[in-house]
Design an enzyme around this catalytic site. Structure first.
Site, PDB file in Angstrom:
ATOM      1  N   ASP A 209      56.405  42.204  53.381  1.00 52.66           N
ATOM      2  CA  ASP A 209      55.099  41.749  52.904  1.00 52.66           C
ATOM      3  C   ASP A 209      54.031  42.003  53.973  1.00 52.66           C
ATOM      4  O   ASP A 209      54.268  41.735  55.160  1.00 52.66           O
ATOM      5  CB  ASP A 209      55.196  40.247  52.610  1.00 52.66           C
ATOM      6  CG  ASP A 209      53.938  39.701  51.960  1.00 52.66           C
ATOM      7  OD1 ASP A 209      53.595  40.148  50.862  1.00 52.66           O
ATOM      8  OD2 ASP A 209      53.303  38.818  52.571  1.00 52.66           O
ATOM      9  N   GLU A 258      71.313  49.121  62.598  1.00 54.13           N
ATOM     10  CA  GLU A 258      72.601  48.587  63.074  1.00 54.13           C
ATOM     11  C   GLU A 258      73.623  48.646  61.950  1.00 54.13           C
ATOM     12  O   GLU A 258      74.818  48.715  62.178  1.00 54.13           O
ATOM     13  CB  GLU A 258      72.451  47.117  63.515  1.00 54.13           C
ATOM     14  CG  GLU A 258      71.639  46.925  64.778  1.00 54.13           C
ATOM     15  CD  GLU A 258      71.235  45.462  64.993  1.00 54.13           C
ATOM     16  OE1 GLU A 258      71.711  44.564  64.247  1.00 54.13           O
ATOM     17  OE2 GLU A 258      70.428  45.213  65.918  1.00 54.13           O
TER      18      GLU A 258
HETATM   19  C1  NOJ Z   1      51.037  40.454  49.553  1.00 54.43           C
HETATM   20  C2  NOJ Z   1      51.803  40.029  48.347  1.00 54.43           C
HETATM   21  O1  NOJ Z   1      52.090  41.148  47.570  1.00 54.43           O
HETATM   22  C3  NOJ Z   1      50.955  39.001  47.635  1.00 54.43           C
HETATM   23  O2  NOJ Z   1      51.476  38.683  46.367  1.00 54.43           O
HETATM   24  C4  NOJ Z   1      50.852  37.786  48.512  1.00 54.43           C
HETATM   25  O3  NOJ Z   1      50.011  36.836  47.891  1.00 54.43           O
HETATM   26  C5  NOJ Z   1      50.286  38.156  49.879  1.00 54.43           C
HETATM   27  N1  NOJ Z   1      50.909  39.318  50.428  1.00 54.43           N
HETATM   28  C6  NOJ Z   1      50.475  37.038  50.859  1.00 54.43           C
HETATM   29  O4  NOJ Z   1      51.820  36.944  51.229  1.00 54.43           O
END
Ligand code: NOJ
Length: 549
Positions: A209, A258
């Protein structure tokens, strides 16, 4: 799964599941892991190779799982660690790999690390997060933030007061998602361990993310102005997308290596192909893949997608592997973006053919294979913090693309026996898995055939790609095996984006492999072919015959 296949992800079709919305097994209206497991046979018959499941870790759900309170456990809403193990094992038995979603830029405010960190400056966890001392207050008594960084989902300053330490902490998504300090070596070390924990359990990789957000400017400089409303009128050069991040990504890559065959896919900022390209590392030491979201913002035009794909291929360093996606849980579904009366499904098929035959791993979003468009819940049923903050604007909120998966025509489309957490999209009684599987002309039947063809022709996944012509309405290219795993085959892909008939020049005779308007096996001669509106045509070119000398 047997043997170590280090490059499986280059051939794979990925399928993103938003777990709240895929399948509910216990009637609480929210999807869960046993629900996903019960639908694995469907995913196997669709032919996907790998799942990416959005977060299901312990979370107060302020951002529906993108606010994690325990990275090593499953939220009871979704099941248990044992359910996760059972899901991964069963997926593997069916030949499907499983990627989870690592949210490492921020935690939940309820994560024990932050609970400790915010209690006192002396707490050892305090330095895991980003802080700024409160130096001044304005006339209303509110602390003055150190810079102009914005909280995306609350549309205000990203700095929030923490009275116990007389400081501000950073939250560029919501106030409930305090951001970690990746310059503190304890933080990357902890996430390396978290990766190992899940790899040990059998997980095949992670989507990372906001992977380019881990580092912020050391001097906390304000972002410069931008004209882009979706970027909140700022160029995000200081609050994210710092070059320091590439070293951290390379360290995470070492952890994946790894295990040999685990894969890391980074979420990067917006449509910046060069930023996404840089995440791969100059010598392949970075992530296996990184998303470039340019396709999500392109208008419906062959030229637009050709230009975008060309730019993406050109930006990637030698040896890096591209990927493409048209929809995800943060953007309006592409069937809706490209809808056109009388042609919406036809366009969905053109889009699918493109996604599944360009050179690069395709990422599908659950329900796109049905042609799902999503729905706009009424104000009282909005759930997404961004959607609530920006109501009644429709461009921002993310509930529309998160409506429940449509399995059949029974109550709640077979998604739940309870009340679905978001209302279903209109038209689910007709547009669902059960109905579409029975209709050979459906979007779903088209996806099934396309994926099966892709699996049977290695050149479609691994071969080289050469664009043919520059027609603004027709996207055409040849995929060619280059020996070895990519085989020796060739496929001509010809896609008419236009809702009118159009001509295309065929460089050689060929026979139809798959098409929306012609029968497989039909022969077509070299020269000018007339394509029907929104026609998909995949041809096996006949070998060129040269006159004998
Ligand atoms: C990107 C994610 O795709 C989104 O859904 C999320 O709200 C934000 N990052 C924060 O983690």
């Amino acid at each position: 799964m047997t043997g170590v296949d280090r490059e499986w992800w280059k051939r794979a079709v990925f399928y993103q599941i938003y777990p709240r919305s895929f399948m509910d097994s216990d009637g609480d209206g929210v999807g869960d892991l046993p629900g996903i497991r019960s639908r694995l046979p469907y995913l196997a018959s669709l032919g996907v190779d790998a799942l990416w499941i959005s977060p299901f870790f312990k979370s107060p759900m302020k951002d529906f799982g993108y606010d994690v309170a325990d990275y090593r456990d499953v939220d009871p809403l979704f099941g248990s660690l044992d359910d996760c193990r059972a899901l991964v094992d069963e997926a593997h038995r069916l030949g499907i790999r499983v990627l989870l979603d690592l949210v490492a830029n921020h935690t939940s405010e309820e994560h024990p690390w932050f609970v400790e960190a915010r209690a006192s400056r002396a707490n050892p966890r305090h330095s895991w997060y980003l802080w700024h001392p409160i130096a001044r207050r304005n006339a209303l008594g509110r602390p003055v933030p150190p810079n102009n960084w914005k909280c995306l989902f609350e549309l205000r300053s990203a700095w929030f007061e923490n009275a116990a330490t007389d400081e501000l902490y950073l939250g560029t998504f919501t106030r409930h998602q305090p951001e970690l300090d990746w310059r503190n070596p304890a933080v990357p070390a902890e996430f390396a361990d978290i990766l190992r924990f899940w790899f040990e359990l059998g997980v095949d990789g992670f989507r990372l993310d906001v992977a380019t957000a881990y580092f912020k400017d050391a001097e906390l400089r304000s972002n410069p102005f931008s004209w882009k409303p979706l970027d909140l009128f700022q160029r995000h050069v200081y609050d994210r997308n710092r070059p320091e991040v590439f070293g951290a990504l390379a360290e995470l890559r070492k952890v994946a290596d790894e295990r040999g065959d685990r894969v890391l896919v980074g979420e990067t900022h917006g449509r910046d192909a060069s930023l996404a390209a840089a995440c791969h590392g100059e010598r392949g030491e970075g992530l296996h893949m990184a998303f470039n979201f340019d396709f999500l913002f392109r208008p419906w035009s062959a030229k637009a997608f050709r230009d975008s794909a060309r730019a993406w291929y050109a930006a990637l360093p030698e040896g890096a592997w591209p990927n493409f996606t048209l929809s995800n849980h943060d953007q309006i579904r592409h069937a809706r973006r490209y809808r056109k009366a009388g042609y919406t499904d036809a366009r969905a098929k053109v889009a699918a053919a493109m996604l599944l035959t360009l050179r690069g791993s395709p990422f599908l979003y659950y329900g796109e294979e049905l042609g799902m468009e999503g729905g706009y819940p009424p104000r009282g049923q909005l759930r997404d913090p961004l959607g609530i903050a920006t109501w009644p604007l429709r461009a921002y909120g993310r509930d529309p693309e998160r409506t429940p998966m449509q399995w059949d025509s029974s109550q709640n489309a077979g998604f739940t026996t309870g009340t679905p957490w978001l209302p279903l999209e209109r038209g689910w009684r007709e547009r669902n898995v059960e109905r579409e599987l029975r209709d050979p002309g459906s979007v779903l039947s088209f996806y099934v055939s396309m994926i099966a063809l892709r699996r049977s022709r290695p050149e479609l996944a691994l071969g080289s790609l050469a664009f043919l012509g520059d027609d603004p309405g027709v996207l055409a290219y040849e995929r060619r095996g280059e020996g070895g795993v990519s085989g020796e085959g060739r496929v001509l892909v010809i896609l008419n984006f236009d809702a009118k008939a159009r001509r295309a020049e065929l460089p050689s005779d060929g026979s139809v492999l798959l098409g929306t308007h012609r029968e497989p096996g039909a022969r077509i001669q070299a020269g000018t072919a007339v394509l029907s509106p929104c026609e998909v045509l995949l041809l096996a070119p006949a070998e060129r015959k040269y006159p004998e000398a």
